[in-house]
Design an enzyme around this catalytic site. Structure first.
Site, PDB file in Angstrom:
ATOM      1  N   GLU A 245      -9.137 -10.325  -8.114  1.00 21.09           N
ATOM      2  CA  GLU A 245      -8.186  -9.233  -7.942  1.00 21.09           C
ATOM      3  C   GLU A 245      -7.058  -9.299  -8.970  1.00 21.09           C
ATOM      4  O   GLU A 245      -6.664  -8.277  -9.536  1.00 21.09           O
ATOM      5  CB  GLU A 245      -7.635  -9.236  -6.512  1.00 21.09           C
ATOM      6  CG  GLU A 245      -8.688  -8.868  -5.487  1.00 21.09           C
ATOM      7  CD  GLU A 245      -8.249  -9.031  -4.046  1.00 21.09           C
ATOM      8  OE1 GLU A 245      -9.025  -8.649  -3.158  1.00 21.09           O
ATOM      9  OE2 GLU A 245      -7.125  -9.535  -3.791  1.00 21.09           O
TER      10      GLU A 245
ATOM     11  N   THR B 233      -5.563  -7.758  10.177  1.00 23.72           N
ATOM     12  CA  THR B 233      -5.782  -6.435   9.583  1.00 23.72           C
ATOM     13  C   THR B 233      -5.362  -5.337  10.548  1.00 23.72           C
ATOM     14  O   THR B 233      -4.743  -4.351  10.166  1.00 23.72           O
ATOM     15  CB  THR B 233      -7.268  -6.267   9.188  1.00 23.72           C
ATOM     16  OG1 THR B 233      -7.610  -7.309   8.263  1.00 23.72           O
ATOM     17  CG2 THR B 233      -7.512  -4.923   8.541  1.00 23.72           C
TER      18      THR B 233
ATOM     19  N   PHE C 112     -15.821   2.599   6.504  1.00 26.45           N
ATOM     20  CA  PHE C 112     -14.481   3.048   6.119  1.00 26.45           C
ATOM     21  C   PHE C 112     -14.200   2.915   4.623  1.00 26.45           C
ATOM     22  O   PHE C 112     -13.126   3.289   4.152  1.00 26.45           O
ATOM     23  CB  PHE C 112     -13.406   2.285   6.911  1.00 26.45           C
ATOM     24  CG  PHE C 112     -13.475   0.786   6.763  1.00 26.45           C
ATOM     25  CD1 PHE C 112     -12.865   0.140   5.695  1.00 26.45           C
ATOM     26  CD2 PHE C 112     -14.151   0.021   7.704  1.00 26.45           C
ATOM     27  CE1 PHE C 112     -12.925  -1.230   5.557  1.00 26.45           C
ATOM     28  CE2 PHE C 112     -14.216  -1.361   7.580  1.00 26.45           C
ATOM     29  CZ  PHE C 112     -13.601  -1.989   6.499  1.00 26.45           C
TER      30      PHE C 112
ATOM     31  N   ARG D 236       2.603  -7.396   9.374  1.00 24.22           N
ATOM     32  CA  ARG D 236       1.955  -6.319  10.129  1.00 24.22           C
ATOM     33  C   ARG D 236       2.403  -6.300  11.585  1.00 24.22           C
ATOM     34  O   ARG D 236       2.522  -5.236  12.188  1.00 24.22           O
ATOM     35  CB  ARG D 236       0.441  -6.437  10.010  1.00 24.22           C
ATOM     36  CG  ARG D 236      -0.057  -6.127   8.599  1.00 24.22           C
ATOM     37  CD  ARG D 236      -1.537  -6.348   8.477  1.00 24.22           C
ATOM     38  NE  ARG D 236      -2.033  -5.999   7.156  1.00 24.22           N
ATOM     39  CZ  ARG D 236      -3.071  -6.582   6.587  1.00 24.22           C
ATOM     40  NH1 ARG D 236      -3.725  -7.558   7.226  1.00 24.22           N
ATOM     41  NH2 ARG D 236      -3.465  -6.221   5.391  1.00 24.22           N
TER      42      ARG D 236
ATOM     43  N   ASN E 206      -1.588  -0.199   7.456  1.00 25.39           N
ATOM     44  CA  ASN E 206      -1.120  -1.564   7.689  1.00 25.39           C
ATOM     45  C   ASN E 206      -0.319  -2.145   6.520  1.00 25.39           C
ATOM     46  O   ASN E 206      -0.207  -3.346   6.367  1.00 25.39           O
ATOM     47  CB  ASN E 206      -2.268  -2.481   8.117  1.00 25.39           C
ATOM     48  CG  ASN E 206      -3.331  -2.648   7.056  1.00 25.39           C
ATOM     49  OD1 ASN E 206      -3.176  -2.225   5.910  1.00 25.39           O
ATOM     50  ND2 ASN E 206      -4.428  -3.278   7.422  1.00 25.39           N
TER      51      ASN E 206
ATOM     52  N   LYS F 262       0.825  -1.203   0.000  1.00 23.67           N
ATOM     53  CA  LYS F 262       0.000   0.000   0.000  1.00 23.67           C
ATOM     54  C   LYS F 262       0.868   1.267   0.000  1.00 23.67           C
ATOM     55  O   LYS F 262       2.085   1.188   0.228  1.00 23.67           O
ATOM     56  CB  LYS F 262      -0.904  -0.006   1.234  1.00 23.67           C
ATOM     57  CG  LYS F 262      -1.906  -1.146   1.237  1.00 23.67           C
ATOM     58  CD  LYS F 262      -2.748  -1.114   2.505  1.00 23.67           C
ATOM     59  CE  LYS F 262      -3.784  -2.212   2.516  1.00 23.67           C
ATOM     60  NZ  LYS F 262      -4.632  -2.141   3.722  1.00 23.67           N
TER      61      LYS F 262
ATOM     62  N   TYR G 222     -12.253  -2.928  -3.906  1.00 23.96           N
ATOM     63  CA  TYR G 222     -12.820  -3.117  -2.569  1.00 23.96           C
ATOM     64  C   TYR G 222     -14.353  -3.144  -2.581  1.00 23.96           C
ATOM     65  O   TYR G 222     -14.991  -2.820  -1.576  1.00 23.96           O
ATOM     66  CB  TYR G 222     -12.331  -2.013  -1.626  1.00 23.96           C
ATOM     67  CG  TYR G 222     -10.902  -2.196  -1.177  1.00 23.96           C
ATOM     68  CD1 TYR G 222     -10.512  -3.295  -0.416  1.00 23.96           C
ATOM     69  CD2 TYR G 222      -9.925  -1.251  -1.499  1.00 23.96           C
ATOM     70  CE1 TYR G 222      -9.199  -3.457  -0.003  1.00 23.96           C
ATOM     71  CE2 TYR G 222      -8.607  -1.406  -1.087  1.00 23.96           C
ATOM     72  CZ  TYR G 222      -8.255  -2.510  -0.344  1.00 23.96           C
ATOM     73  OH  TYR G 222      -6.955  -2.671   0.069  1.00 23.96           O
TER      74      TYR G 222
ATOM     75  N   ARG H 263      -1.921 -14.933   3.935  1.00 24.67           N
ATOM     76  CA  ARG H 263      -2.711 -14.244   4.960  1.00 24.67           C
ATOM     77  C   ARG H 263      -2.067 -14.422   6.338  1.00 24.67           C
ATOM     78  O   ARG H 263      -2.050 -13.492   7.141  1.00 24.67           O
ATOM     79  CB  ARG H 263      -4.152 -14.757   4.974  1.00 24.67           C
ATOM     80  CG  ARG H 263      -4.951 -14.439   3.724  1.00 24.67           C
ATOM     81  CD  ARG H 263      -5.228 -12.985   3.545  1.00 24.67           C
ATOM     82  NE  ARG H 263      -6.129 -12.504   4.580  1.00 24.67           N
ATOM     83  CZ  ARG H 263      -6.628 -11.277   4.628  1.00 24.67           C
ATOM     84  NH1 ARG H 263      -6.306 -10.398   3.706  1.00 24.67           N
ATOM     85  NH2 ARG H 263      -7.434 -10.919   5.584  1.00 24.67           N
TER      86      ARG H 263
END
Length: 149
Positions: free
Chosen positions: A126, A91, A57, A102, A112, A9, A49, A85
């Site tokens: 995706e 998250t 959010f 994370r 994150n 990100k 998303y 994952r």
């Protein structure tokens, strides 16, 4: 072999964490089959998303994800969606175990550093959203025989 979509990100890009994240996936034994740096539009992020559209959010997340460059990647390996994952951690970084990306590199849920597909079905959706078929490479790493029986 299974594939998953992983994205560093904008906060991960700004903090210079791409190399560390790629290193962790490579050390685990996964194979990078596609990778590109991209500045996504807010519309693209809304599509990405879409499953979170009803959350409070959603708008802020899409706007944030469009605020800077993203490193979009496709990784391949046995059970990679589940294992990736686990590597990412929860998250909310405060709930992530040490050793996870994370857990080691993040503090705040809104920063994150990484996105990873949560199901095989979402991974396919995706990947198709971010990459064309001819952007993914097919090659045999020499270490493959040392990773899988």
């Amino acid at each position: 072999m299974e594939r998953t979509f992983i994205a560093v990100k904008p906060d991960g890009i700004q903090r210079g964490l791409c190399g560390e994240i790629i290193k962790r996936f490579e050390q685990r034994g996964f194979r990078l089959v596609a990778c590109k740096m991209i500045q996504a539009s807010e519309e693209h992020m809304k599509t990405h998303y879409a499953d979170l559209k009803e959350t409070p959010f959603y708008g802020g997340l899409c706007k944030y994800m469009a605020s800077g460059p993203i490193l979009a990647m496709v990784w391949e390996g046995r059970s990679i969606v589940k294992l990736a994952r686990m590597m990412l951690g929860e998250t909310n970084p405060a709930e992530s175990k040490p050793g996870s990306i994370r857990g080691d590199l993040c503090i705040d849920i809104g920063r994150n550093v990484i996105h990873g597909s949560d199901t095989v079905e979402n991974a396919k959706r995706e990947i198709d959203l971010w990459f064309k078929a001819d952007e993914m490479l097919d090659y045999a790493p020499c270490a493959q025989a040392w990773l899988y029986e």
